[in-house]
Design a protein around this motif. Structure first.
Motif, mmCIF file in Angstrom:
data_model
loop_
_atom_site.group_PDB
_atom_site.id
_atom_site.type_symbol
_atom_site.label_atom_id
_atom_site.label_comp_id
_atom_site.label_asym_id
_atom_site.label_seq_id
_atom_site.Cartn_x
_atom_site.Cartn_y
_atom_site.Cartn_z
ATOM 1 N N GLN A 117 -25.958 -16.034 3.630
ATOM 2 C CA GLN A 117 -27.366 -16.082 4.009
ATOM 3 C C GLN A 117 -28.186 -16.191 2.715
ATOM 4 O OE1 GLN A 117 -28.608 -12.914 6.585
ATOM 5 N NE2 GLN A 117 -30.702 -13.654 6.775
ATOM 6 N N GLU A 120 -31.183 -13.873 1.502
ATOM 7 C CA GLU A 120 -30.951 -12.546 0.931
ATOM 8 C C GLU A 120 -30.768 -12.636 -0.585
ATOM 9 O OE1 GLU A 120 -31.068 -9.571 2.248
ATOM 10 O OE2 GLU A 120 -31.493 -10.246 4.286
ATOM 11 N N LYS A 123 -34.079 -13.100 -2.572
ATOM 12 C CA LYS A 123 -34.876 -11.904 -2.866
ATOM 13 C C LYS A 123 -34.679 -11.456 -4.313
ATOM 14 C CE LYS A 123 -34.668 -10.191 1.905
ATOM 15 N NZ LYS A 123 -34.084 -9.183 2.815
ATOM 16 N N THR A 170 -37.881 -11.561 6.059
ATOM 17 C CA THR A 170 -37.528 -11.921 4.686
ATOM 18 C C THR A 170 -38.675 -12.635 3.995
ATOM 19 O OG1 THR A 170 -35.172 -12.045 5.222
ATOM 20 C CG2 THR A 170 -35.909 -13.235 3.272
ATOM 21 N N THR A 269 -26.758 -2.443 12.581
ATOM 22 C CA THR A 269 -27.542 -3.237 11.619
ATOM 23 C C THR A 269 -28.961 -2.678 11.484
ATOM 24 O OG1 THR A 269 -28.028 -4.818 13.405
ATOM 25 C CG2 THR A 269 -26.182 -5.329 11.936
ATOM 26 N N TYR A 325 -37.191 -2.908 1.349
ATOM 27 C CA TYR A 325 -36.103 -2.780 2.327
ATOM 28 C C TYR A 325 -36.237 -1.468 3.097
ATOM 29 C CZ TYR A 325 -32.695 -6.503 1.116
ATOM 30 O OH TYR A 325 -32.022 -7.684 0.954
ATOM 31 N N VAL A 342 -35.231 -6.375 9.300
ATOM 32 C CA VAL A 342 -34.871 -6.119 7.907
ATOM 33 C C VAL A 342 -33.817 -5.014 7.866
ATOM 34 C CG1 VAL A 342 -35.709 -5.253 5.680
ATOM 35 C CG2 VAL A 342 -37.098 -6.868 7.004
ATOM 36 N N PRO A 345 -30.536 -1.244 3.192
ATOM 37 C CA PRO A 345 -29.535 -1.565 2.169
ATOM 38 C C PRO A 345 -28.506 -0.467 1.971
ATOM 39 C CG PRO A 345 -31.685 -1.079 1.189
ATOM 40 C CD PRO A 345 -31.895 -1.181 2.657
ATOM 41 N N GLY A 350 -23.465 -5.812 6.999
ATOM 42 C CA GLY A 350 -23.851 -7.163 6.610
ATOM 43 C C GLY A 350 -23.235 -7.543 5.286
ATOM 44 N N THR A 352 -23.902 -10.693 3.177
ATOM 45 C CA THR A 352 -24.784 -11.223 2.144
ATOM 46 C C THR A 352 -25.840 -10.218 1.728
ATOM 47 O OG1 THR A 352 -24.502 -13.412 3.165
ATOM 48 C CG2 THR A 352 -26.202 -13.201 1.499
ATOM 49 N N ALA A 353 -26.335 -9.436 2.688
ATOM 50 C CA ALA A 353 -27.339 -8.423 2.350
ATOM 51 C C ALA A 353 -26.756 -7.400 1.372
ATOM 52 C CB ALA A 353 -27.843 -7.733 3.609
ATOM 53 N N THR A 354 -25.515 -6.965 1.617
ATOM 54 C CA THR A 354 -24.855 -6.023 0.707
ATOM 55 C C THR A 354 -24.650 -6.645 -0.659
ATOM 56 O OG1 THR A 354 -23.714 -4.941 2.553
ATOM 57 C CG2 THR A 354 -22.783 -4.631 0.354
#
Length: 383
Positions: A117, A120, A123, A170, A269, A325, A342, A345, A350, A352-354
């Motif tokens: 993703q 992410e 950011k 995002t 999530t 976040y 959103v 974290p 997830g 890509t977020a991680t």
């Protein structure tokens, strides 16, 4: 005549750099992530699959990536800021052209080994490129309109692409993080006032032509959550019930009724903090927020101790991102703002977020390790 006794940390050996890493921050990051593993284990009713085991693997990889980034000279990251921004922009364009569609949105691109993703990663990349642009800028530079046009374009391009996915949450994070860096770089408040006034004027057009139907439904549900409790208001209604049912001390680990009886949607999530509040109550929630507060404090201290502007802005940008976040996710699940999707974290499931969060922490640690590196006003210093 003053004598410069600073150490050129760019010339340190790998062992010396490892000694300079803030291991207390690494421990804090691991502690918070471990709470996330426990909550994902609980979300699966006491099983590591399908979420906790995968998240642990992703965090392990992310931890290695974070430490590698921390050891790389900060001047190299400064040099790579524009190329990395360009690469992520290409990926964002690729998402809009042939990305995978999931849950009504086109946000992912299949790279074979991972569903990426790019929004992410943007950011972090946007913070890097803005820190690079404003490095060495004077207050006079930041006060000139022509000087601000390039960074505005650097912000506007990814925001437009992310909005097209569509991904309002995002997009807002990119805008707010960029706004913080503009402010920290010395941009006058009256310019923000003009921009806010323009946004207010554009609200009717945005509502009519930019927002999708489900996004308008979320705003209307936020304004009147009881209007459709079994439809558009279901998520936030169940979140408030679960949040409040935890009471002072919570129902206990694995004992949350709203989550384990599947009343709470997206519990692995976006709404994972709600499940934590139900199982560990107000006390557990405040302790968790305290840990996040410590991470934010580390970020501000690292920025304050850095001797070059690029590192200061980079550390502050990463820290602001982490705060956004946290604030948006917690405010969302409490019904204080509309649901915008959103994640929390280190806690929410997830990939890509991680990865994006761990890259951000790696850059923060790199700023700390290389806090005394000498940089010229516009150049890279001796690399």
């Amino acid at each position: 005549m003053s004598l410069d006794l600073s150490i050129d940390r760019g010339a340190m050996t790998i062992g010396e750099k490892l000694g300079q890493i803030s291991w207390s921050l690494v421990f804090l990051i691991t502690l918070v992530a471990s709470i996330g593993f426990a909550m994902l284990y609980s979300a699966a009713n006491g099983h590591f699959d399908p979420w906790a085991s995968r998240q642990m693997l992703r965090f392990g990889v992310g931890l290695v990536v974070m430490l590698l980034i921390a050891l790389i000279d900060i001047r190299l990251w400064m040099k790579l800021a524009y190329p990395l921004y360009g690469i992520v922009m290409v990926l964002l364009i690729g998402v809009d052209l042939f990305g995978n569609v999931g849950k009504g949105a086109q946000r992912w691109i299949d790279l074979g080994i991972i569903q990426l993703q790019p929004s992410e990663i943007m950011k972090v990349t946007l913070v890097m490129v803005l820190a690079r642009y404003f490095h060495g800028a004077t207050l006079e530079d930041s006060g000139r309109i022509p000087f601000l046009i390039p960074p505005l374009l650097l912000v506007g391009a990814p925001v437009a692409l992310v909005l097209a996915q569509p991904n309002l949450g995002t997009s807002l994070m990119l805008i707010m993080a960029a706004g913080a860096l503009f402010f920290l770089s010395g941009v006058r408040l009256w310019k923000f006032g003009v921009l806010i006034a323009a946004v207010i004027i554009a609200v009717p057009l945005t509502w009519q032509f930019v927002l999708h139907d489900y996004q308008r439904d979320r705003v209307e549900t936020f304004l009147d959550p009881d209007s459709d409790p079994l439809g558009t208001g279901y998520h936030i209604t169940q979140s408030k019930i679960a949040f409040g049912s935890g009471g002072l001390m919570g129902k206990g680990f694995l004992q949350g009724t709203q989550s384990h009886l599947n009343f709470l949607p997206e519990k692995q999530t976006d709404f994972i903090f709600t499940m934590l509040a139900e199982e560990f109550g107000l006390v557990g929630s405040l302790f968790f927020l305290f840990l996040y507060g410590l991470m934010l404090l580390y970020g501000f201290i690292i920025a304050g101790r850095c001797r070059h502007q690029f590192g200061k802005l980079l550390a502050l940008g990463v820290t602001v991102n982490l705060f956004l976040y946290l604030f948006i996710n917690v405010a969302m699940i409490m019904g204080l703002i509309p649901v915008v999707g959103v994640p929390l974290p280190l806690i929410s499931y997830g990939g890509t977020a991680t990865l994006g969060v761990m890259i951000g922490f790696g850059l923060l640690l790199s700023v700390h390790v290389h806090r005394d590196v000498r940089m010229s006003r516009r150049g890279m210093g001796d690399l």
